[in-house]
Design a protein around this motif. Structure first.
Motif, mmCIF file in Angstrom:
data_model
loop_
_atom_site.group_PDB
_atom_site.id
_atom_site.type_symbol
_atom_site.label_atom_id
_atom_site.label_comp_id
_atom_site.label_asym_id
_atom_site.label_seq_id
_atom_site.Cartn_x
_atom_site.Cartn_y
_atom_site.Cartn_z
ATOM 1 N N THR A 1 16.896 102.489 67.601
ATOM 2 C CA THR A 1 17.424 101.923 68.836
ATOM 3 C C THR A 1 16.882 102.723 70.004
ATOM 4 O O THR A 1 16.425 103.853 69.832
ATOM 5 C CB THR A 1 18.975 101.967 68.829
ATOM 6 O OG1 THR A 1 19.457 101.423 70.061
ATOM 7 C CG2 THR A 1 19.502 103.386 68.681
ATOM 8 N N ASP A 2 16.950 102.137 71.189
ATOM 9 C CA ASP A 2 16.561 102.899 72.378
ATOM 10 C C ASP A 2 17.784 103.356 73.169
ATOM 11 O O ASP A 2 17.658 103.944 74.242
ATOM 12 C CB ASP A 2 15.592 102.108 73.268
ATOM 13 C CG ASP A 2 16.136 100.762 73.708
ATOM 14 O OD1 ASP A 2 17.302 100.439 73.409
ATOM 15 O OD2 ASP A 2 15.382 100.007 74.348
ATOM 16 N N ALA B 1 15.152 92.400 62.470
ATOM 17 C CA ALA B 1 15.396 92.602 63.897
ATOM 18 C C ALA B 1 14.532 91.641 64.708
ATOM 19 O O ALA B 1 13.361 91.422 64.388
ATOM 20 C CB ALA B 1 15.091 94.042 64.286
ATOM 21 N N GLU B 2 15.107 91.095 65.756
ATOM 22 C CA GLU B 2 14.402 90.138 66.607
ATOM 23 C C GLU B 2 13.070 90.696 67.107
ATOM 24 O O GLU B 2 12.065 89.992 67.134
ATOM 25 C CB GLU B 2 15.288 89.769 67.797
ATOM 26 C CG GLU B 2 14.661 88.785 68.744
ATOM 27 C CD GLU B 2 15.569 88.424 69.905
ATOM 28 O OE1 GLU B 2 15.100 87.673 70.775
ATOM 29 O OE2 GLU B 2 16.717 88.897 69.959
ATOM 30 N N ASP B 3 13.056 91.971 67.479
ATOM 31 C CA ASP B 3 11.860 92.578 68.061
ATOM 32 C C ASP B 3 10.858 93.086 67.028
ATOM 33 O O ASP B 3 9.854 93.692 67.398
ATOM 34 C CB ASP B 3 12.255 93.736 68.980
ATOM 35 C CG ASP B 3 13.013 93.255 70.212
ATOM 36 O OD1 ASP B 3 12.897 92.062 70.566
ATOM 37 O OD2 ASP B 3 13.738 94.068 70.811
ATOM 38 N N GLN B 4 11.119 92.827 65.746
ATOM 39 C CA GLN B 4 10.208 93.288 64.704
ATOM 40 C C GLN B 4 9.990 92.158 63.687
ATOM 41 O O GLN B 4 10.452 92.225 62.544
ATOM 42 C CB GLN B 4 10.767 94.538 64.021
ATOM 43 C CG GLN B 4 9.740 95.295 63.230
ATOM 44 C CD GLN B 4 10.290 96.609 62.685
ATOM 45 O OE1 GLN B 4 11.493 96.806 62.570
ATOM 46 N NE2 GLN B 4 9.389 97.499 62.337
#
Length: 147
Positions: A90-91, A48-51
């Motif tokens: 997910t948020d 994931a881009e954010d991790q």
């Protein structure tokens, strides 16, 4: 001492097909895609881009990780749909559920409330299932009978 988890293996039946599923349908990024070692093992990872510190390595059952008999057992378990790849968070579970469904992702059930958050369950192109969860803020909700 252990600092954390950086790579986790997800067994897949076909790396090219899995690469397409995990990137085009789930929206993950390819982190590595190379051939290495004796016998030319393909090392394919996504994340994931954010991790940036966590990758999933998409591996076909077989050598050098396992003998042919064990590889066949894993392929049978994949086909049966009983292996879990883990929990994807997910948020916005409701919105992302709709987006992923529109991209052709198979869901075993739509978002439902759970003690730990709101969860849908999806299946990848090899048969692995994942919890797709929007975590609950704060502690577990123990106010209901969740049975």
């Amino acid at each position: 001492m252990i600092k954390g988890l950086t790579i986790s293996t997800v067994w897949v039946l076909d790396q090219d097909r899995a690469k397409k599923f995990y990137t085009e349908q789930l929206g993950l990024q390819v982190r590595a895609d190379l051939t290495m070692g004796v016998g030319g093992v393909r090392w394919l990872t996504v994340g994931a881009e954010d991790q940036p510190g966590l990758e999933l390595t998409l591996m076909v059952p077989g050598p050098p990780a396992m003998d042919p008999e064990s590889a066949e057992m894993v392929r049978k378990l994949l086909a049966k749909g009983v292996l879990s790849g883990g929990v994807l968070t997910t948020d916005d579970v409701h919105g992302d559920y709709r987006k992923l469904k529109d991209r052709g992702v198979e869901f075993l059930h739509e978002p439902q409330e759970r003690p730990y958050g709101t969860e849908a369950v999806l299946r990848d192109d090899s048969g692995n299932w994942f919890s797709f969860t929007q975590p609950r803020e704060g502690d577990l909700d123990l106010s209901k009978d969740w049975a």
